[in-house]
Structures are given as C-alpha cells and as structure tokens.
Design an enzyme around this catalytic site. Structure first.
Site, PDB file in Angstrom:
ATOM      1  N   GLY A  60       0.951  -1.301  -0.013  1.00 42.00           N
ATOM      2  CA  GLY A  60       0.047   0.031  -0.076  1.00 42.00           C
ATOM      3  C   GLY A  60       0.836   1.166  -0.011  1.00 42.00           C
ATOM      4  O   GLY A  60       0.667   2.059  -0.886  1.00 42.00           O
ATOM      5  N   ASP A  61       1.577   1.423   1.013  1.00 42.11           N
ATOM      6  CA  ASP A  61       2.453   2.484   0.874  1.00 42.11           C
ATOM      7  C   ASP A  61       3.635   2.598  -0.282  1.00 42.11           C
ATOM      8  O   ASP A  61       3.704   3.772  -0.812  1.00 42.11           O
ATOM      9  CB  ASP A  61       3.550   2.333   2.261  1.00 42.11           C
ATOM     10  CG  ASP A  61       2.944   2.914   3.503  1.00 42.11           C
ATOM     11  OD1 ASP A  61       2.341   4.198   3.510  1.00 42.11           O
ATOM     12  OD2 ASP A  61       2.688   2.321   4.612  1.00 42.11           O
TER      13      ASP A  61
END
Length: 393
Positions: free
Chosen positions: A173-174
């Site tokens: 995600g990051d």
C-alpha cells in the site's frame, strides 16, 4: 555512479520533505538517490515516528527509519508554530519540490494549503500522498499500509483458498503510492521545464492499490465473478505457482503451451503432455485441481536443487523460494551492486539496499547515511532564519 549533492539525474533539484512514516520518505529517499538535495523536516520531539519503530534498533534509531531516509538532511522545526511555518516558507521560496502526507482536512493541511502555496510559489511541484485521496466517503479515514491492503482488495486475493486473509509481506500500500507519487512528481518537473509552472500532484494508498489490480480488475469486469485467493497460483495461467519437491518448495512459471510440453517431458510425464484437456492454457485453467495433483505427485521425486537445475538446462522458468538471507548472499545480488555500505556517524558501517535503476549503465551509490534527528540544524537553519536589520549610522 557517485552521486553526492550536485551530481546525478536530479542534480540541482531541491526538495523539502514534510512527510513521515513510509510512502513519503521512500519517495524522497529515491529522489535523493538520484541526486536531489532533500531536507527532511521533523518535529523536535521524537522526529519521524519510524525512528522508534523497533526493535531492531541501531544507535538511536530503529532500523525501519534507517531503511528509508538515507541521502537527506534532517532539521527540526515545529510546523504548528508561526516561527516554524515562516522558516519552512523561506525554504520553499528556493525549493523545487515539496512532499507531504498531511491527513486531508487536518490542521497542517490547512496551514500549508496547496492553493495558497501554488500562488505564492508558482514554480513549486507539490506531491501530496494520503491514505484514501482528498475526495470521497473514505477521505477522512485514518490509513496505514495494512488498512490500504484491506480496503483496496489486496488482502482478499492473498492467502490460501479457504484460509484467513493475509497481507502481502511487503508494504504494498505505502510503496505503491510512493512509486506512483514519484512518477507523477517527475512528470510534473518535466512539464515545468517546458512551462515554468509547478503544480499539485496527488495520489493515495487506495488509488495505487486499484491501479495495481491490473488483470484481476479486467478479469472481474469481463465475467463479474468475485475473485478469491489462489495461494501462490495465478488467475490466468496454469501451472504458475509453488510446488513441493522432496525437500521443500519452489516455483514453476509456465507462460505458454510450448513450455508446458517441455515441462511434461522434463518430469517424465508424457501422458500429461498428450492429454488433450491440458494441451492449452484454457484447458489447464479448467482442470487446475487435477493438473496440480498430478504435478504434485511427480515433483516429489527430486529435490528443489535438482529440479531447478534440470529445468534451467531446458529453458523452463523455475526458481527456489529464497529467504532474505539467501537473497543477500547470492552472487547475482552482488553482481548487480544492489547491496552497498555507507558510513554512519555513530553506528559505523551501515548496509543498505541500493536504488534499483541504473543510469548510463551505472547504479547510483548510497552516499549519505540516514541523518540523526536534527543533525543539520546548525548548517541548514541559519540560512533560512530572518536576518537582523542593520542599523544605520
């Protein structure tokens, strides 16, 4: 390629980094690896939260922080104080890029409003990374990597069929948002070279997760069937997953029908190669379970090393599943110069995974260790402090 400040493809680009945790700092570290001058702004009390995300800890900082902040200068400024805000504004006056991940609607996002910044500094490229974007019903939800993996669908596709959902081992995600943010930022800098004007670039963990769905999305759009986890399997190719050998697991990746025939010959199963139901990928997809049972029986006859050596000699894509210790010790990793060492002022030699892009055939060198909190206050801040008025005589 040695890339101290002033050299590299982004030489001369000044970056003010107001971000923290992972997505923003990874983006600014990548810019620093490419030669940009990055100044990381941290709160005087504790700095970036990842400094305490340990153990493990080396020196005064957690290794999490050390992984994503090399190549930067660190100065401590209270962004909520008028004095701190004015100092940042002086820095922005001669900066090219601002990177921030303020929560949408937060006090700091209002203080450093992009519209006001764009009017005051029309040359500035502003990269804003958030959890869910600046619009929509989830805008105000707090977000970490695992929240994005869950909300954005990745966890619904990760794990074994019938088992509990799993997050990806990497912070996808990051890191996805970071990489898309870098792409947008560099595109904006390129456009600025033509127009002279900067712009506001935004992305989010959620949007990036959707962009990475790729074939999972188009599969669903085509048939309307909600996909679920396949373990290590592939939704569009069979066999393309991990299999158990005599002494452990390894992966086989069969991307076409010719490779399937080679595989059947290599494992001495001509019956599978002659099976009309398995001759095409469509047939193998329809008969995934039966095929995998038969492969499982055959592959337990040899060790991982034996199968990988045999398959390599016949051009069949396969690989052992290496642990990180094996990856870092592998001669291929060394040949690519992907592990480098930088000298840290208190830790000493600090090993880092290098930037994964070569320029003119050379990899940027890890050149500056992750800074200790406020390490550059004395050299950076005086430049941006108000100068006392000179007294006339």
């Amino acid at each position: 390629m040695n890339t101290p400040h002033g050299t590299g493809p982004l030489a001369g680009i000044k970056v003010v980094d107001l971000s923290k945790i992972l997505a923003g700092p990874y983006a600014t570290m990548s810019l620093a690896d490419m030669g940009a001058e990055v100044t990381k702004i941290e709160h005087p009390e504790g700095g970036d939260p990842t400094r305490s995300w340990g153990p493990p800890v080396k020196g005064t900082d957690a290794t999490y922080y050390l992984a994503i902040n090399r190549g930067k200068k660190s100065v401590t400024i209270d962004l909520k104080s008028p004095e701190g805000q004015e100092t940042v504004h002086r820095m922005l006056a001669d900066a090219d890029v601002l990177v921030e991940n303020f929560r949408p609607g937060s006090g700091l996002q209002r203080i450093f409003d992009y519209k006001a910044l764009s009017e005051r500094y029309p040359h500035l490229v502003i990269l804003h990374i958030s959890a869910f974007g600046d619009h929509g019903p989830l805008r105000d939800e707090p977000g970490y990597d695992m929240i994005a993996q869950a909300a954005g669908g990745l966890m619904s596709l990760t794990g074994e069929p019938g088992g509990p959902p799993l997050k990806a081992g990497f912070a996808m995600g990051d890191l996805g948002a970071s990489l898309f943010g870098i792409i947008g930022l560099l595109a904006a800098l390129l456009e600025r070279s033509r127009t002279g004007k900067g712009q506001y670039v935004t992305t989010s963990l959620y949007e990036s997760q959707l962009a990475l769905h790729v074939n999972w999305a188009t599969n669903y759009f085509a048939d309307g069937v909600r996909p679920g986890p396949l373990g290590s399997g592939h939704p569009n190719l069979v066999p393309y997953q991990a299999y158990q050998a005599r002494d452990g697991y390894f992966v086989i990746a069969i991307g076409n029908d010719s490779l399937w025939q080679k595989l059947c010959a290599a494992i001495d199963r001509p019956d599978l190669g002659a099976d009309a139901d398995l001759a095409t990928n469509n047939g193998r997809l329809a008969n995934r379970e039966r095929l995998n049972i038969e492969l499982g029986k055959a592959l337990k006859a040899k060790t991982v090393a034996q199968w990988c050596e045999l398959f390599s000699s016949r051009g069949i894509p396969a690989s052992p599943i290496r642990g990180l210790d094996e990856v870092y010790a592998h001669p291929h990793t060394a040949a690519l110069d992907m592990l480098q060492t930088v000298e840290h002022p208190t830790i000493g030699a600090l090993k880092q995974v290098a930037f994964p892009v070569n320029f003119a055939g050379q990899r940027p060198q890890v050149r500056i260790a992750p800074p200790e909190l406020g390490a550059d206050n004395d050299t950076v801040l005086p430049t941006y402090q108000p100068q006392p008025a000179s007294s006339g005589h």
